[in-house]
Each structure stands twice: as C-alpha cells, then as structure tokens.
Design a protein around this motif. Structure first.
Motif, short mmCIF file in Angstrom:
data_model
loop_
_atom_site.label_atom_id
_atom_site.label_comp_id
_atom_site.label_asym_id
_atom_site.label_seq_id
_atom_site.Cartn_x
_atom_site.Cartn_y
_atom_site.Cartn_z
N VAL A 9 0.86 -1.19 0.00
CA VAL A 9 0.00 0.00 0.00
C VAL A 9 0.90 1.23 0.00
CG1 VAL A 9 -1.91 1.21 1.11
CG2 VAL A 9 -1.70 -1.25 1.39
N THR A 10 0.52 2.24 -0.78
CA THR A 10 1.32 3.46 -0.85
C THR A 10 0.99 4.41 0.31
OG1 THR A 10 -0.29 4.67 -2.19
CG2 THR A 10 1.35 3.31 -3.37
N VAL A 11 1.94 5.29 0.60
CA VAL A 11 1.72 6.32 1.63
C VAL A 11 0.53 7.18 1.25
CG1 VAL A 11 2.69 8.42 2.65
CG2 VAL A 11 4.11 6.37 2.42
N GLU A 12 0.42 7.54 -0.02
CA GLU A 12 -0.67 8.40 -0.47
C GLU A 12 -2.02 7.73 -0.26
OE1 GLU A 12 -2.05 10.98 -4.40
OE2 GLU A 12 -0.27 9.71 -4.49
N ALA A 13 -2.13 6.45 -0.60
CA ALA A 13 -3.39 5.74 -0.42
C ALA A 13 -3.77 5.65 1.05
CB ALA A 13 -3.30 4.35 -1.04
N LEU A 14 -2.78 5.40 1.89
CA LEU A 14 -3.04 5.31 3.33
C LEU A 14 -3.45 6.66 3.91
CD1 LEU A 14 -0.06 2.98 4.28
CD2 LEU A 14 -2.49 2.39 4.45
N ALA A 15 -2.77 7.72 3.49
CA ALA A 15 -3.10 9.06 3.98
C ALA A 15 -4.53 9.44 3.58
CB ALA A 15 -2.10 10.08 3.43
N ASN A 16 -4.90 9.13 2.34
CA ASN A 16 -6.27 9.42 1.88
C ASN A 16 -7.30 8.59 2.65
OD1 ASN A 16 -5.35 11.25 -0.02
ND2 ASN A 16 -5.25 9.75 -1.67
N HIS A 17 -6.98 7.33 2.90
CA HIS A 17 -7.91 6.44 3.59
C HIS A 17 -8.17 6.92 5.02
CE1 HIS A 17 -9.88 2.64 4.67
NE2 HIS A 17 -9.20 2.72 5.81
N PHE A 18 -7.13 7.31 5.72
CA PHE A 18 -7.28 7.68 7.13
C PHE A 18 -7.50 9.19 7.34
CE2 PHE A 18 -4.83 3.67 7.45
CZ PHE A 18 -5.69 2.97 8.30
N GLY A 19 -7.35 9.97 6.27
CA GLY A 19 -7.56 11.40 6.39
C GLY A 19 -6.51 12.10 7.24
N VAL A 20 -5.26 11.66 7.13
CA VAL A 20 -4.16 12.26 7.87
C VAL A 20 -3.06 12.64 6.89
CG1 VAL A 20 -4.67 11.01 10.00
CG2 VAL A 20 -3.10 10.00 8.32
N THR A 21 -2.02 13.28 7.37
CA THR A 21 -0.94 13.73 6.49
C THR A 21 -0.01 12.58 6.11
OG1 THR A 21 0.56 14.22 8.33
CG2 THR A 21 -0.95 15.98 7.65
N HIS A 22 0.73 12.78 5.04
CA HIS A 22 1.74 11.80 4.63
C HIS A 22 2.77 11.60 5.73
CE1 HIS A 22 1.07 12.07 0.00
NE2 HIS A 22 -0.06 12.08 0.66
N GLN A 23 3.11 12.67 6.44
CA GLN A 23 4.11 12.58 7.51
C GLN A 23 3.63 11.66 8.63
OE1 GLN A 23 5.03 16.34 9.35
NE2 GLN A 23 6.90 15.59 10.30
N THR A 24 2.35 11.75 8.96
CA THR A 24 1.78 10.88 10.01
C THR A 24 1.87 9.42 9.58
OG1 THR A 24 0.28 12.59 10.81
CG2 THR A 24 -0.31 10.32 11.30
N ILE A 25 1.52 9.14 8.33
CA ILE A 25 1.58 7.77 7.83
C ILE A 25 3.02 7.26 7.81
CG2 ILE A 25 1.25 6.31 5.78
CD1 ILE A 25 -1.33 6.96 7.32
N ARG A 26 3.96 8.11 7.43
CA ARG A 26 5.36 7.68 7.41
C ARG A 26 5.83 7.34 8.82
NH1 ARG A 26 5.91 12.11 3.60
NH2 ARG A 26 6.05 11.27 1.48
N ARG A 27 5.39 8.11 9.80
CA ARG A 27 5.76 7.81 11.19
C ARG A 27 5.18 6.47 11.62
NH1 ARG A 27 5.00 13.49 12.46
NH2 ARG A 27 2.86 13.00 13.10
#
Length: 254
Positions: A21-39
């Motif tokens: 799963v990509t960072v972008e897809a995860l960020a969109n799914h959870f409604g948070v920033t890319h930085q949060t997903i990377r953490r």
C-alpha cells in the motif's frame, strides 16, 4: 512492548491484506498527512510488523511471525471478544485441546468460570492460567519448550496428543487465504495443530480479522477441516462462498 493505536492496527491490517500500500493511499484512507503515515510505517517496520519500501509499505515476510510480546497486544480487544464468544459455546465438564497462540490464550482466560474442564495443552501460559480454575484438570503435553512463547513442540508432543480424543479442539492460525487455505509459520506448530484437529470431535478456529489474506508459508489444510470459525469481523466478500462450501459455522463476535 509496543502498543498500537486504532489507526496503526488498521493500517497494518490493510498492508497484510493487500500486500503493498502506498503512503498516499493510506493518507487518503485515514484522512491524515503523509508525515503521520510515514511515522506509523516507521514504527511498524522498526517492530518488524511490516516492511518499509519506497513510497509505502509491504507485508512482512511469509517465513517469520511477529514477536510474541507484540502479538500479545495486537488486536487485543478483538481477541477478547472472540474468546468470550468461544467460551459461550463450551459447556462445563468438556474435554478440550488448546494450542499455541495469543488468541487461544485469551480463550483460556475467558473459560475461568467454567467447571469440570479437562484440558490438554502444549501452551505453558495456558496451563499456568487454568490449573487454578474450579475443578479443572490440566494435562501438559511432553516435548521441547520454546522459550519465546512457552510453547511445547516436537515429535513427542504430536505422539502425546494422539493418545487423546476430546470434545473440542481450540486452535489459532497465522493466515487464512481467500481460498480457505490455513497457513502458519512453523512446520512443527502446523504438525501439532494437525494432530489436534484429527483428535477433536469439534474444531474451533479462532482468528481475528488481521489473519485474513496474511502471507504465511506452511500449509495446514483447507478451512473445511474445522467445525467453526470465530472472528471479530465479517471475512472478505470473496471468502463467503468458500466458508459456505466448507460447511463451516461462522461466529462473528459482537
């Protein structure tokens, strides 16, 4: 010991189901920033729950399970709900096998008010818990102890299990593929679970939603080998026909 928040648990489940799963897809799914997903991905990767790759995350190796102390707290509320539902289906004065796994250990805890149980287990955590239950006989399998999770495995464990025939076999699993194939990581564990299935009149499989579609290497067999599947969420849509064709009762914990 790592404790995951709800988003991190759901993120891990998505990666395990989809493989990548990509960072972008995860960020969109959870409604948070890319930085949060990377953490989140960094935390999960550092604890060997998934693999960090460029632009996203991929599922962990199919040859190695998550560390036992991490599994103890992963999806813990879901495991407890599953365990409560299983306990409601077990009568007093029943005989049962309980094998290795953090979900089966929660089942053992949920049986604390039962009376007259006869329990055979290769899980020393389960044995230590249940030996003080009212009028409960606990029989511990022979074999080699595995320090990381207090499990007993080996050829003598399998031979020991084959001496008994019980009412219920309570087993956990690491993976249920979409075609219903049951898989785990350790050949010795799989052979022990195989013996438990063969020596149980009813087989209750306990698996939270994160086990659906998860990669794992060693095959235990088809879902049709179990009597009932206890989980916390409806399985993926593509599995519905498989469960029906296997004549497996499906219990979803409320």
């Amino acid at each position: 010991m790592i404790i995951l928040n709800q988003r991190q648990q759901e993120l891990l489940g998505m990666v395990q189901r989809e493989g990548h799963v990509t960072v972008e897809a995860l960020a969109n799914h959870f409604g948070v920033t890319h930085q949060t997903i990377r953490r989140d991905i960094t935390l999960l990767a550092d604890n060997r729950l998934l693999q960090r790759i460029h632009g996203g995350a991929s599922a962990q190796s199919s040859v190695e399970n998550v560390a036992y102390n991490t599994r103890q707290v992963m999806c813990i509320d879901e495991k407890r709900r599953i365990a409560k539902l299983v306990a409601e289906q077990i009568p007093n004065h029943a005989s049962l096998f309980i094998n290795l796994g953090t979900t089966t250990e929660e089942v053992a805890k949920a049986l604390h008010n039962h009376h007259g149980l006869h329990v055979i287990t290769n899980n020393l955590n389960v044995a230590a818990m249940m030996c003080n239950y009212p009028d409960c006989e606990v029989i511990v399998a022979s074999g080699v102890m595995r320090p990381r999770d207090m499990g007993i495995i080996g050829e003598s464990t399998i031979e020991f299990i084959r001496k008994f025939k019980v009412d219920y076999g309570i087993i956990g699993i690491s993976s249920i593929e979409t075609d219903g194939t049951l898989r785990d990581y350790d050949m010795r564990e799989v052979r022990t679970s195989d013996a438990i299935i063969n020596q149980s009149r009813n087989v209750f499989l306990v698996a939270d939603h994160s086990k659906f579609g998860r990669p794992s290497m060693v095959e235990l067999g088809p879902l049709s080998r179990v009597t009932a599947l206890f989980t916390d969420q409806a399985p993926p849509e593509e599995m519905a026909a498989v469960i029906k064709e296997a004549h497996v009762e499906l219990y979803i914990a409320p």
